[in-house]
Design a protein around this motif. Structure first.
Motif, short mmCIF file in Angstrom:
data_model
loop_
_atom_site.label_atom_id
_atom_site.label_comp_id
_atom_site.label_asym_id
_atom_site.label_seq_id
_atom_site.Cartn_x
_atom_site.Cartn_y
_atom_site.Cartn_z
N GLN A 64 0.83 -1.21 0.00
CA GLN A 64 0.00 0.00 0.00
C GLN A 64 0.86 1.26 0.00
O GLN A 64 0.57 2.22 -0.71
CB GLN A 64 -0.92 0.01 1.22
N LEU A 65 1.95 1.23 0.76
CA LEU A 65 2.88 2.37 0.78
C LEU A 65 3.53 2.55 -0.59
O LEU A 65 3.67 3.69 -1.06
CB LEU A 65 3.95 2.15 1.85
N ASP A 66 3.90 1.44 -1.23
CA ASP A 66 4.49 1.53 -2.58
C ASP A 66 3.52 2.18 -3.56
O ASP A 66 3.91 3.04 -4.36
CB ASP A 66 4.86 0.13 -3.08
N THR A 67 2.26 1.79 -3.48
CA THR A 67 1.24 2.37 -4.37
C THR A 67 1.05 3.85 -4.11
O THR A 67 0.95 4.66 -5.04
CB THR A 67 -0.10 1.62 -4.20
N LEU A 68 1.01 4.20 -2.82
CA LEU A 68 0.88 5.62 -2.45
C LEU A 68 2.00 6.45 -3.04
O LEU A 68 1.78 7.52 -3.63
CB LEU A 68 0.90 5.75 -0.92
N MET A 69 3.22 5.96 -2.89
CA MET A 69 4.38 6.70 -3.37
C MET A 69 4.36 6.82 -4.89
O MET A 69 4.64 7.90 -5.44
CB MET A 69 5.67 5.99 -2.93
N CYS A 179 6.03 9.21 3.93
CA CYS A 179 6.48 8.05 4.68
C CYS A 179 6.48 8.33 6.19
O CYS A 179 6.14 7.45 6.99
CB CYS A 179 7.87 7.63 4.22
N ALA A 180 6.84 9.55 6.58
CA ALA A 180 6.83 9.91 7.99
C ALA A 180 5.41 9.82 8.55
O ALA A 180 5.19 9.29 9.65
CB ALA A 180 7.39 11.32 8.19
N ALA A 181 4.44 10.34 7.79
CA ALA A 181 3.04 10.27 8.23
C ALA A 181 2.55 8.82 8.24
O ALA A 181 1.81 8.40 9.15
CB ALA A 181 2.17 11.11 7.31
N GLU A 249 -5.42 12.18 6.36
CA GLU A 249 -5.69 13.42 5.62
C GLU A 249 -4.39 14.04 5.11
O GLU A 249 -4.30 14.51 3.97
CB GLU A 249 -6.43 14.42 6.51
N SER A 250 -3.36 14.05 5.97
CA SER A 250 -2.05 14.61 5.57
C SER A 250 -1.49 13.86 4.37
O SER A 250 -0.93 14.47 3.44
CB SER A 250 -1.07 14.53 6.74
N ILE A 251 -1.64 12.53 4.38
CA ILE A 251 -1.15 11.73 3.26
C ILE A 251 -1.87 12.11 1.97
O ILE A 251 -1.25 12.24 0.91
CB ILE A 251 -1.32 10.23 3.57
N CYS A 252 -3.19 12.32 2.07
CA CYS A 252 -3.98 12.70 0.88
C CYS A 252 -3.56 14.08 0.37
O CYS A 252 -3.43 14.30 -0.84
CB CYS A 252 -5.47 12.68 1.20
N VAL A 253 -3.35 15.02 1.28
CA VAL A 253 -2.94 16.37 0.89
C VAL A 253 -1.57 16.34 0.24
O VAL A 253 -1.34 16.95 -0.82
CB VAL A 253 -2.96 17.32 2.10
#
Length: 478
Positions: A64-69, A179-181, A249-253
């Motif tokens: 999921q993190l890989d996809t986000l990035m 990644c921090a969030a 929310e921070s990740i989305c922003v």
């Protein structure tokens, strides 16, 4: 021959007037100075044979993190804006480089005019209307004897390299922030699991105390204490859930996702054993792996070439022009030899008295360059300090984690003792539940320390450059 004699007389005079005043340029910090200092500061830290890759987050093994990035780095508006500026910088280079070749343009005009009878044209031309046809090809070329144009090209190229480094710096900052969030969210979820166990234990304690009160063994005070403790745990759970929503929310922003995307995210499943390597290449050449340092370096290089451009204004500007044209009052005779009117010329220009304009322009370029050099030196010092401080903090928190593990092991040993006492009927269950609560609180503290270490690791990745390598390092010079 007289014309050439005149030019040979004038040219030395123009060159004499084009004297460039002395300037004082600031000196960039030498790479070996930083390397030597890092060697002294990092003696306590072991090198790694590996290297930090640009997709370093894959070490957490979370799909999921890989996809986000991947989505964020491909579509984030902040990156798109910088990429557009990089494209603009490349068009500026192409525009400046186009002046290296002669420019050829075509002109054509058709003029209907009445020629005055009282002017230089006698009758039948004077006093009558005539149509004048005049097509032409115009050649224009400025010589670059003083490297003004090549300096502008070099300045533009370094500005483009700075923009390219800006893209990489933005990618490092974006991946680092996401990644921090994400890691913080991961630890929040783990803390929620512990808090739910703590809540369950506190609820069991309350039931036992309520039973004791009904039997008249204790008064209602103990019940109120237990209720207050249970309520506090429930509030901590609610607060942590609210924090989780804020981090989603921070990740989305950061990633440029709409709010509905947060609803599709599942709890993280990262590999907590991931550790940041300290590659030997970083120790030897930290600056080549910091995009923010590369930005200031290329800006300084660009400003340095701007000084060369300002110097060229003290020398004659020499240009070549030519025209191949035809002029005729008759369309039928327009391209006859008799209508052929070519011309060629060479021009020299130099302001002899500009009241200090060129000198002021040069000094302004020098001051601009010096300021960019100091910015570069400042970025270098910050980069070196950031790496050393984060490594030292990581060492310290690892020691703190080891000490806390000893403390936590002791508390879980007490849980085992209380469980044995309860199973043997030597005590009721309250001491066991109390020991469990103490161990859970210690586990929450351990997770907070682990999270702090993980965040330091994320900071260290950024300090080491996030896998960036300066593509122009071998070609750039200070």
């Amino acid at each position: 021959m007289k014309h050439f004699s005149f030019m040979f007389l004038v040219l030395p005079a123009l060159l004499v007037t084009g004297c460039v005043p002395a300037i004082q340029k600031a000196a960039p910090m030498a790479d070996n100075t930083i390397t030597d200092d890092l060697e002294k500061s990092l003696t306590l830290f072991n090198d790694s044979d590996g290297h930090l890759v640009s997709d370093w987050w894959k070490g957490y093994n979370d799909p999921q993190l890989d996809t986000l990035m991947d989505k964020a780095l491909a579509n984030a508006p902040t990156l798109k804006s910088i990429e557009a500026r990089y494209a603009q910088a490349n068009t500026i280079i192409a525009s400046v480089e186009s002046r290296n070749l002669p420019h050829l343009s075509a002109d054509a005009s058709v003029i209907r005019e009445r020629f005055s009878l009282n002017h230089i044209f006698p009758a039948p031309l004077g006093g009558n209307y005539h149509t004048q046809y005049q097509p032409s090809l115009v050649l224009d070329y400025d010589f670059d004897f003083w490297n003004a144009r090549s300096s502008r090209i070099a300045a533009a190229k370094n500005q483009a390299m700075a923009q390219r480094a800006s893209i990489e710096a933005a990618k490092v900052a974006l991946s680092n922030a996401i990644c921090a969030a994400y890691l913080s969210w991961n630890y929040d979820e783990r803390k929620l699991d512990v808090l739910r166990s703590l809540e369950k234990t506190a609820a069991e304690e309350l039931k036992i105390v309520q039973k004791q009160q009904r039997l008249g063994l204790i008064d209602a005070t103990q019940i109120n204490v237990q209720k207050s403790a249970l309520s506090g745990i429930t509030q901590r759970i609610a607060e942590l859930k609210r924090t989780v929503e804020g981090k989603k929310e921070s990740i989305c922003v950061l990633g440029g996702f709409l709010p509905s995307y947060a609803d599709t995210l599942k709890a993280p499943s990262i590999n907590n054993a991931f550790a940041v390597p300290l590659p030997k290449e970083i120790r030897m050449n930290l600056l080549a792996h910091r995009a923010d340092v590369a930005i200031t370096k290329y800006i300084a290089l660009s400003k340095s070439h701007s000084i060369d451009t300002a110097k060229a204004r003290f020398y004659p500007d020499i240009s070549l022009s030519g025209l191949l044209g035809f002029t005729s009052f008759s369309w039928a005779k327009l391209f006859d030899n008799s209508s052929y009117s070519p011309s060629a010329g060479i021009a020299l220009s130099l302001p002899l008295l500009d009241w200090g304009e060129r000198n002021a322009n040069l000094q302004n370029s020098v001051s601009d360059y010096n300021a960019s050099v100091y910015d570069y030196n400042d970025a270098v010092i910050k980069a070196a300090n950031e790496v050393v401080v984060l490594l030292k903090q990581t060492k310290l928190i690892e020691s703190q984690i080891d000490l806390h593990h000893d403390d936590m092991n002791a508390k879980y040993a007490n849980v085992s003792i209380r469980r044995k006492q309860f199973s043997l009927g030597l005590s009721d269950k309250l001491p066991l539940l109390s020991a469990n609560k103490t161990a859970y609180e210690s586990e929450l503290e351990a997770l907070s320390l682990d999270e702090a270490k993980a965040q330091l690791q994320i900071g260290l990745i950024k300090a080491l450059g996030g896998g960036y390598t300066d593509a122009g390092e071998n070609n750039a010079s200070k």
